[in-house]
Design a protein around this motif. Sequence first.
Motif, PDB file in Angstrom:
ATOM      1  N   ALA A 282     -15.739 -69.060  -5.646  1.00 19.08           N
ATOM      2  CA  ALA A 282     -14.629 -68.549  -6.449  1.00 19.08           C
ATOM      3  C   ALA A 282     -13.410 -69.454  -6.322  1.00 19.08           C
ATOM      4  N   CYS A 283     -13.236 -70.042  -5.151  1.00 20.81           N
ATOM      5  CA  CYS A 283     -12.091 -70.937  -4.938  1.00 20.81           C
ATOM      6  C   CYS A 283     -12.245 -72.245  -5.705  1.00 20.81           C
ATOM      7  N   ILE A 284     -13.443 -72.835  -5.708  1.00 22.65           N
ATOM      8  CA  ILE A 284     -13.635 -74.074  -6.472  1.00 22.65           C
ATOM      9  C   ILE A 284     -13.529 -73.783  -7.967  1.00 22.65           C
ATOM     10  N   LEU A 285     -13.922 -72.569  -8.375  1.00 23.24           N
ATOM     11  CA  LEU A 285     -13.741 -72.162  -9.767  1.00 23.24           C
ATOM     12  C   LEU A 285     -12.253 -72.129 -10.116  1.00 23.24           C
ATOM     13  N   ALA A 286     -11.447 -71.500  -9.251  1.00 26.42           N
ATOM     14  CA  ALA A 286     -10.001 -71.447  -9.492  1.00 26.42           C
ATOM     15  C   ALA A 286      -9.398 -72.849  -9.490  1.00 26.42           C
ATOM     16  N   ALA A 287      -9.836 -73.674  -8.540  1.00 24.42           N
ATOM     17  CA  ALA A 287      -9.329 -75.051  -8.470  1.00 24.42           C
ATOM     18  C   ALA A 287      -9.643 -75.809  -9.757  1.00 24.42           C
ATOM     19  N   SER A 288     -10.825 -75.553 -10.324  1.00 26.96           N
ATOM     20  CA  SER A 288     -11.219 -76.248 -11.549  1.00 26.96           C
ATOM     21  C   SER A 288     -10.400 -75.802 -12.748  1.00 26.96           C
ATOM     22  N   ARG A 289      -9.805 -74.615 -12.688  1.00 26.14           N
ATOM     23  CA  ARG A 289      -8.925 -74.171 -13.758  1.00 26.14           C
ATOM     24  C   ARG A 289      -7.569 -74.888 -13.681  1.00 26.14           C
ATOM     25  N   LEU A 290      -7.221 -75.361 -12.494  1.00 27.49           N
ATOM     26  CA  LEU A 290      -5.999 -76.144 -12.336  1.00 27.49           C
ATOM     27  C   LEU A 290      -6.249 -77.615 -12.644  1.00 27.49           C
ATOM     28  N   ASN A 291      -7.428 -78.117 -12.260  1.00 26.63           N
ATOM     29  CA  ASN A 291      -7.806 -79.498 -12.557  1.00 26.63           C
ATOM     30  C   ASN A 291      -9.329 -79.584 -12.588  1.00 26.63           C
ATOM     31  N   PRO A 292      -9.929 -79.655 -13.773  1.00 30.79           N
ATOM     32  CA  PRO A 292     -11.393 -79.638 -13.892  1.00 30.79           C
ATOM     33  C   PRO A 292     -12.085 -80.765 -13.136  1.00 30.79           C
ATOM     34  N   ALA A 293     -11.397 -81.887 -12.900  1.00 31.73           N
ATOM     35  CA  ALA A 293     -12.020 -83.038 -12.250  1.00 31.73           C
ATOM     36  C   ALA A 293     -12.407 -82.755 -10.805  1.00 31.73           C
ATOM     37  N   VAL A 294     -11.908 -81.646 -10.226  1.00 30.72           N
ATOM     38  CA  VAL A 294     -12.266 -81.323  -8.846  1.00 30.72           C
ATOM     39  C   VAL A 294     -13.771 -81.115  -8.703  1.00 30.72           C
ATOM     40  N   LEU A 295     -14.421 -80.652  -9.767  1.00 30.67           N
ATOM     41  CA  LEU A 295     -15.858 -80.383  -9.707  1.00 30.67           C
ATOM     42  C   LEU A 295     -16.680 -81.660  -9.566  1.00 30.67           C
ATOM     43  N   ASP A 296     -16.125 -82.802  -9.935  1.00 32.65           N
ATOM     44  CA  ASP A 296     -16.838 -84.068  -9.787  1.00 32.65           C
ATOM     45  C   ASP A 296     -17.083 -84.421  -8.324  1.00 32.65           C
TER      46      ASP A 296
END
Length: 363
Positions: A282-296
């Motif tokens: 859930a935290c990486i999901l929230a982080a990706s809403r702030l900056n999608p590149a975090v998922l890379d």
Amino acid sequence: MKTSAIKTPSKEIEKDLLTKIDFLTKPKGSLGKLEKLAARIGLIQQTLSPKLSKPHNILFAADHGIIEEGVTVSPKEVTWQQLSHFSHGGAGINFLCDQHGFRLVLVDAGVDYDIPAGKGIIDCKIRKSTRNYLYEPAMTREECDLAVERGAKVVEDVYNDGCNIVSFGEMGSGNTSSSSMWMHAFTGIPLAECIGAGAGLDKPGINRKLDVLTRAWDNFISEKKRDVAGIIPQPGQHVPDTMAEEIMARFGGYEMVMAVGGMLKAAELGMIIIVDGFIMTACILAASRLNPAVLDYAIFGHQGDESGHKLLLQALGADPILHLDLRLGEGSGAVCAYPIIDSAVRMINEMDNFQSVGVTKYF
């Protein structure tokens, strides 16, 4: 909120990575997920010879005001008691970190207790527990920003110590409720499908949890309707990314928001992020809403046994390494997955290729 300057890894090296992996002394694709992991890590690090250095598991701890509504069987004092337990060793995350060579970093993000000094616990406390989001935002926007900054600072410190791969864990009574609220808000998946047993709720307890969280969401929507300038999320739709910080502050925990800040900073620094279970997903999901590149920069360690985690992983298009029916949290699943990640790196660095050993390429 400060925007993270995350650089999307260049794809120019990808072809060379896949060629190197394909020409190792094995049939093409025969090492399955190890090959995919090696390519992903090489892409993150922009090298044909990736390496793993000084893995850390950062565990943030905080309490949640929503537990006043009986959404968990875990009493509030368990948070500080377990945090103290971690500092002495003997808990689940302790033996896993010892086994796999992780340094365990403990952080007080908002525990409702005065943690004594000298226990090796980093004091980043924002406040003693969030507020009860059934009636008001869990935290102010200023507190949310501060939590992101403090989480980022902890990651920056371990990076400066030589760490290039990090996992995150959590401790906090009530945090599966907050994670369910983020999941519902950011994916549009019905709240009933986002909610599970947490620390061990029975069926009536789960029903109560659903009732409380539904009322909390309805109260939020009612407030948005009164705010004529606001955006009103519709049923079955996730909230716009422009509302990400508002959702984080409304329903989150300090430990969760610090993890978001840590993930964003890790990606900015080019580190590998091993994502743990339901709460950290859930935290990486929230982080990706702030900056999608975090998922890379994310590798998903496991699919946990908490109801909703599978759906959350699917929503992210994630392919977790393990499925061991874990639901402990603390970063345990991420640390368990590390040896597989290590094997992928060893494969690309230590296996011979066909040409170097004079073996005929047989596929």
